[in-house]
Design an enzyme around this catalytic site. Structure first.
Site, PDB file in Angstrom:
ATOM      1  N   SER A 187       0.813  -1.208   0.000  1.00  0.00           N
ATOM      2  CA  SER A 187       0.000   0.000   0.000  1.00  0.00           C
ATOM      3  C   SER A 187       0.854   1.268   0.000  1.00  0.00           C
ATOM      4  CB  SER A 187      -0.940  -0.058   1.217  1.00  0.00           C
ATOM      5  OG  SER A 187      -1.812   1.029   1.212  1.00  0.00           O
ATOM      6  N   HIS A 393      -7.846  -5.066   0.937  1.00  0.00           N
ATOM      7  CA  HIS A 393      -6.591  -4.319   1.014  1.00  0.00           C
ATOM      8  C   HIS A 393      -5.687  -4.766   2.168  1.00  0.00           C
ATOM      9  CE1 HIS A 393      -4.099  -0.986  -0.178  1.00  0.00           C
ATOM     10  NE2 HIS A 393      -4.008  -0.581   1.065  1.00  0.00           N
TER      11      HIS A 393
END
Ligand SMILES: *[C@@H]1O[C@H](CO)[C@@H](O)[C@H](O)[C@H]1NC(C)=O
Ligand SMILES: *[C@@H]1O[C@H](CO)[C@@H](O)[C@H](O)[C@H]1NC(C)=O
Length: 425
Positions: A187, A393
């Site tokens: 990320s 995520h």
């Protein structure tokens, strides 16, 4: 006049931390004491160095100072647990960089066998974990008084990529006696790599291969509940600060409940999650999270973030480009960058071989944005979709099946790239 302006800027560069979550976490832990083993509850309260020691892995703690005086803490697991391992053998070095709101804890909280750092150490790698400025482990400065100054928080992931990563990578190379290493980022840990590779291109040749888990550069299709909420305000840090409240803590509960409603459905068992900023930003997938380890995750995130990190992402959603931080006015941009608009990061300058690992339903790294990134990178090598549609995520590091779905492939790619690395030149 000038001084007044400066004060406004300083006063609005605020720190966001965990006041709200801490209370709900305590409550959650209290309610769940009977359901969870003492081991899990203990891990929730141990820090990274204590966790690695508890699980009997070799650990080194390193301190690194950036060119602007921020002192960062790195954690190294130089080899696996097996005492027969020759500790002096040279192992390929792998540098791991965490995402927004987290820390090196991401690489170990899932425990031996599941946590990425332990798996890599057992597979024969020398594992280095970075910590970005401002998080729990890197909240220090050569001038100690500066840490309690709001000006300390005047950074976005631009500074983490331009200043923190180069300092930590140089340190890892020096201490491990290697010339190049492999990089795995998650990320924001990928965003910061792309910043480094385009702004400090001399670092590309120090990285044998880069593995981007949930890659984030373009944000046009981003569906992160909280970031979508703040994106219309992202060019105006003063109005953002008004929304959130200025000071050490995120104080505006209204924002939490608004963003939380956007995300939390009735069937979410663990309501406290609806007010944890990590999940507000990243989304939640019940199928792949190991509810058993939830207290450990909540015990380690959020680990500190600056308002500018969030604002900079919000600007990416609103502006549909991967640019440097917008200072808020044409004049301020001109002063800092010599142009009215913040410059774009030139992805074509990134000559490190890059592999992207993405998922179909990641709210933070949408497939279309990942495709665009892949097309524009200087040396994109592979793009891999996680073969599980609901993979979210945070599952890239917290998923119970991440080893099978992701890590094994990354390790195979690293081995292949490592074997090639020295014929290449
Ligand atoms: C983590 O725990 C160790 C051992 O108790 C302690 O020395 C260290 O200061 C702690 N680190 C942080 C950042 O709290
Ligand atoms: C979930 O985590 C707990 C505690 O670490 C572990 O004992 C259990 O095996 C994990 N479950 C799965 C399905 O991985």
């Amino acid at each position: 006049m000038l001084r007044g302006g400066l004060l406004v800027v300083i006063a609005t560069s605020v720190a966001l931390t965990a006041a709200v979550e801490t209370d709900s976490l305590k409550e959650l832990l209290k309610n769940l004491e009977l359901r969870y083993s003492t081991d899990v509850l203990e891990d929730a309260s141990l820090n990274v160095t204590e966790l690695i020691t508890k699980y009997r892995y070799p650990l080194e703690v390193h301190s690194v100072t950036t060119e602007d005086g921020y002192i960062l803490e790195m954690h190294r697991i130089p080899h696996g647990r097996d005492a027969n391992n020759n500790p002096n053998k040279k192992r390929p070095a792998v540098f791991l960089m965490h995402g927004l709101l987290t820390s090196s804890a991401d690489m170990v909280i899932m425990g031996p066998g599941t946590g990425l750092a332990y798996i890599l150490a057992e597979e024969g790698f020398d594992v280095w974990m970075g910590n970005a400025r401002g998080n729990t482990y890197s909240r220090k400065h050569v001038n100690p008084d500066f840490v309690s100054n709001l000006a300390y928080w005047r950074f976005s992931w631009d500074e983490i990529g331009r200043l923190d990563l180069p300092a930590m990578i140089d340190h890892a190379l020096k201490k491990s006696g290697q010339e190049r290493l492999h990089y795995i980022g998650h990320s924001q840990g990928t965003t910061t790599f792309f910043v480094m590779g385009s702004m400090r291109p001399e670092y590309n040749k120090k990285i044998i291969s880069m593995h981007a888990l949930a890659p984030v550069a373009y944000m046009a299709h981003n569906r992160s509940p909280l970031l979508m909420f703040i994106s219309p305000h992202a060019n105006n840090i003063e109005s953002l600060a008004n929304l959130f409240g200025v000071g050490e803590f995120l104080t505006n509960n209204a924002i939490y409940s608004m963003a939380g409603q956007a995300m939390c459905r009735d069937e979410v068992v663990f309501q406290p999650l609806c007010s944890n900023i990590l999940f507000l930003i990243a989304g939640w997938n019940e199928q792949e999270h190991n509810a058993t380890t939830l207290p450990i995750i909540l015990g380690h995130a959020p680990a500190g973030v600056s308002l500018r990190q969030l604002a900079h992402y919000g600007q990416g959603i609103a502006g549909n480009e991967f640019r440097r931080y917008d200072q808020g006015s044409r004049l301020s941009n001109y002063r800092v960058y010599g142009s009215f608009k913040p410059p774009r990061y030139d992805l074509s300058k990134i000559t490190t071989p890059v592999f992207l690992h993405y998922s179909d339903t990641d709210k933070f790294a949408h497939v279309n944005d990942v495709d665009r990134l892949f097309r524009e990178l200087g040396r994109p090598i592979g793009k891999f979709r996680i073969p599980l549609a609901s993979f979210s995520h945070v599952d890239f590091l917290y998923g119970i099946n991440s080893r099978e779905l992701l890590f094994n492939r990354v390790i195979n790619l690293i081995r292949a790239m490592d074997a090639n690395a020295f014929d290449d030149e």
